[in-house]
Structures are given as structure tokens and as C-alpha cells.
Design an enzyme around this catalytic site. Structure first.
Site, PDB file in Angstrom:
ATOM      1  N   HIS A  91      13.162  30.710 -88.511  1.00 46.65           N
ATOM      2  CA  HIS A  91      12.127  31.164 -87.554  1.00 46.65           C
ATOM      3  C   HIS A  91      12.277  30.352 -86.279  1.00 46.65           C
ATOM      4  CE1 HIS A  91       7.588  32.233 -86.858  1.00 46.65           C
ATOM      5  NE2 HIS A  91       8.251  32.111 -85.710  1.00 46.65           N
TER       6      HIS A  91
ATOM      7  N   GLU B  81      -0.684  34.470 -88.146  1.00 49.66           N
ATOM      8  CA  GLU B  81      -0.611  33.199 -87.405  1.00 49.66           C
ATOM      9  C   GLU B  81      -2.016  32.953 -86.839  1.00 49.66           C
ATOM     10  OE1 GLU B  81       1.909  33.337 -83.926  1.00 49.66           O
ATOM     11  OE2 GLU B  81       2.021  31.147 -83.750  1.00 49.66           O
TER      12      GLU B  81
HETATM   13  N1  ADE Z   1       6.900  34.055 -79.458  1.00 46.44           N
HETATM   14  C1  ADE Z   1       7.430  32.831 -79.465  1.00 46.44           C
HETATM   15  N2  ADE Z   1       6.773  32.039 -80.315  1.00 46.44           N
HETATM   16  C2  ADE Z   1       5.809  32.796 -80.885  1.00 46.44           C
HETATM   17  C3  ADE Z   1       4.811  32.563 -81.854  1.00 46.44           C
HETATM   18  N3  ADE Z   1       4.642  31.378 -82.436  1.00 46.44           N
HETATM   19  N4  ADE Z   1       3.982  33.575 -82.171  1.00 46.44           N
HETATM   20  C4  ADE Z   1       4.119  34.770 -81.600  1.00 46.44           C
HETATM   21  N5  ADE Z   1       5.039  35.034 -80.676  1.00 46.44           N
HETATM   22  C5  ADE Z   1       5.884  34.060 -80.326  1.00 46.44           C
HETATM   23 ZN    ZN Z   2       7.539  32.643 -83.847  1.00 46.62          ZN
END
Ligand code: ADE
Ligand code: ZN
Length: 340
Positions: free
Chosen positions: A19, A202
């Protein structure tokens, strides 16, 4: 038997990163260098001033700065230099396999061709394979704050490069942009043979993780922190061994967790979830792979065996061929035996 420190143990163990946004590896020093050669202005006077701006209260505050930084990338050489800098950095950290995101719309929306972006990244990845021994897979991520039509157009642009791209993903502003918005684009991508992954849970609710699984048919969830709000979802993720690509320092910097001691990774391990450690946007969040592992190791008092399990998880969750996974897991077990 060599009883090295946990820091040295983490540094030496061969790792995989699953990731990572290549645009998120843009270090301020390289940003200023590329801006200068492209005659582009950065709204900060110095590297120090820019670094001081890296204080975020949430995902959106970070994304605003992250997209602005990418504005200075213009040529194939720029994308090459960005990617090469990342590869040399993680090579020093004993990362041997990477599966990385790029965000084509960040660049095509400001007039840079898809071809320019992907050629620079691809050429560096190929050189990384040859010169540094780092194997790789490339993931094209759609920006979820943009509309479905823009994602469809991006998918069309990617088709001539089908062999260079393994998967499609979904990133950017999560709240208000559920996976369902991209159900049809992802169906088309799967029809074309792409693997699918998505950022979910997230900042967004557990419901978005269900949508990513059920509507986008993802085989991996990026982040996924909020799955813990829904026991049935945890059961499903554990049963199917759907990998979660966690990013501890990102979570801390974007206030997904208030302290690394509150990070859910150990709770998730206890629930038999296939969790992995990754850096997300290391230039913005204060650390690459080793710093992410060390951060949680110290905050959560992880043992060398815990670290070994997490590292093995990353290889299991990767898209390496089964034979390569087996080889790496054996190598990691030998490393554990020799250093604990
Ligand atoms: N683009 C880059 N980092 C990200 C993240 N943590 N969450 C969503 N989009 C992203
Ligand atoms: Zn990301």
C-alpha cells in the site's frame, strides 16, 4: 542465534510493501529540484517551510497538499526520478517486493498524458527489478472524488498498457464517495482482467468495506480500520482471509488514531485477520517501511515473532506466484531463527 535489537531485526528482515502511492513518496528536496528544472512555482519558500506545512487534521487536509505537490511533475523523466527515488530508498530497507498505486487522473486532469505518467513509472520499476532485485506490480487507482465518467475514461486510457498494470484501486476523499459510485467501472475493469482493490474504512464506515467486497469484488482492502465496528464483517474478512493493508504512521498523521498505542493492528491479529504493514505516503507521514514497523513495535510492544508474522502476511497477501511466496516465507523463517 544472534540477539539483535528489534530495530535491527526490522531493518534486516526482507519485506514487501502493498500500500504505497507513488505520488506520496515525493520528498520535498526532489520536489524543489523538479520544480526548478520545470520552471514551476511551489507556494513555499524552502524545504523547511514545506515540511512545516505537513500537519494534518484529517484525510482531506493531507490530500489538498498532496495533489498540489504533484503539480510540478511534467515529463517522463520526472515520473522516473520520483519512482527511482522510492525504489532506492526502500532497497536500503530490505524491501524486495512492492505493489504500488499511481493516480493517473491527478496528472491527466492538468494536461499530462497517460503515456508520460506510466512510461516514467514503468521504466523505473523495470530498472528496479533489474538493478535492485525488487519485483513489483502496478495498481492504477481511480480518484473517488471525481465522477464515474472520468474513471471510465481513465480505464480506456489504460487499456493499451494492460500488460503493465495488474489491478485497479480506489482512493482519495472517502466520506461521501462510497464504493457503489464505481460499481460499473470496476465491473468493466474485471471484465478486462484487472484484479480489484479499494481504500475502505479509513475514515468511512464499515458499510463501505461491505460495498467494496460485495459490489467491487475486491480481493484486498486498503486500510479497513473501521471493520472493527462490525463483528459480522470481521468474521467475513477473517473467514475469507481478505488482506487488510494497514498504514500505522498514516493513521497517526491523519488522526485516524490519536496515538499509535491505540492502533488496532494487534486487536486485528487476535481476530485472525490477515493484516499487513505499509507506508501509504511516506514523504508526508514521516516514515517508510522500517519506521512503520518500528512505530507499532514500540507502541504495542510487539515481539520479533509478531513482526515475523506481519512480514509473512505481506507475502501471503501479495500477488507473487505461489512458488515465490513459499521461497520468501522460508527465507523469513530462517531469518527469524538466526536472529531471535
Ligand atoms: N491517496 C493517497 N493517500 C491516500 C489515503 N491514505 N487515503 C485515500 N487516498 C489517498
Ligand atoms: Zn492509501
Amino acid at each position: 542465534m544472534d540477539n539483535i535489537s528489534i530495530e535491527k531485526f526490522i531493518a534486516g528482515i526482507p519485506k514487501a510493501e502493498l500500500h504505497l502511492h507513488i505520488e506520496g513518496t515525493f520528498e520535498p528536496e526532489l520536489m524543489f529540484e523538479i520544480a526548478k528544472r520545470n520552471d514551476k512555482k511551489i507556494p513555499y519558500k524552502s524545504v523547511e517551510e514545506l515540511k512545516n506545512a505537513y500537519r494534518f487534521n484529517n484525510l482531506q487536509e493531507f490530500l489538498d497538499i498532496y495533489y498540489a505537490g504533484a503539480n510540478v511533475l511534467i515529463t517522463v523523466q520526472d515520473f522516473y526520478d520520483l519512482t527511482w527515488a522510492y525504489l532506492t530508498k526502500v532497497h536500503e530497507q530490505n524491501v524486495v517486493h512492492v505493489e504500488i498505486f499511481f493516480d493517473p487522473q491527478t496528472h491527466t486532469d492538468r494536461g499530462i498524458s497517460f503515456d508520460t505518467v506510466i512510461k516514467g513509472i514503468y521504466n523505473a520499476l523495470e530498472d528496479g527489478k533489474e538493478k535492485l532485485g525488487i519485483s513489483y506490480q502496478l495498481i492504477m487507482s481511480f480518484l473517488r472524488h471525481l465522477d464515474e465518467a472520468s474513471a471510465f475514461k481513465t480505464l480506456e486510457q489504460a487499456l493499451p498498457y494492460r500488460d503493465w498494470i495488474s489491478a485497479v484501486g480506489l482512493d482519495s476523499s472517502e466520506l461521501g464517495n462510497p464504493p457503489s459510485k464505481f460499481e460499473r467501472v470496476f465491473a468493466k475493469a474485471r471484465e478486462k482482467g484487472f484484479i480489484t482493490v479499494a481504500h475502505a474504512g479509513e475514515e468511512g464506515p464499515a458499510e463501505y468495506i461491505w460495498e467494496a467486497l460485495d459490489l467491487l469484488k475486491v480481493t484486498r482492502i486498503d486500510h479497513g480500520n473501521r471493520c472493527l465496528d462490525d463483528n459480522q464483517l470481521v468474521e467475513e474478512l477473517a473467514k475469507r482471509q481478505i488482506p487488510l493493508t494497514l498504514c500505522p504512521l498514516s493513521n497517526l498523521e491523519l488522526k485516524v488514531v490519536q496515538d499509535l498505542k491505540d492502533h488496532p493492528i494487534t486487536k486485528m491479529m487476535d481476530k485472525n485477520l490477515l493484516v499487513t504493514v505499509n507506508s501509504d505516503d511516506p514523504a508526508y507521514f514521516g516514515g517508510y517501511m522500517n519506521e512503520n514497523y518500528l512505530g507499532i513495535a514500540e507502541a504495542l510492544d510487539l515481539s520479533k515473532r509478531d513482526i515475523t508474522e506481519l512480514v509473512i502476511n505481506s507475502f501471503k497477501a501479495s500477488w507473487l506466484p505461489e512458488s515465490e511466496k513459499k521461497k520468501m516465507i522460508t527465507q523469513i523463517e530462517v531469518y527469524f531463527e538466526n536472529n531471535s
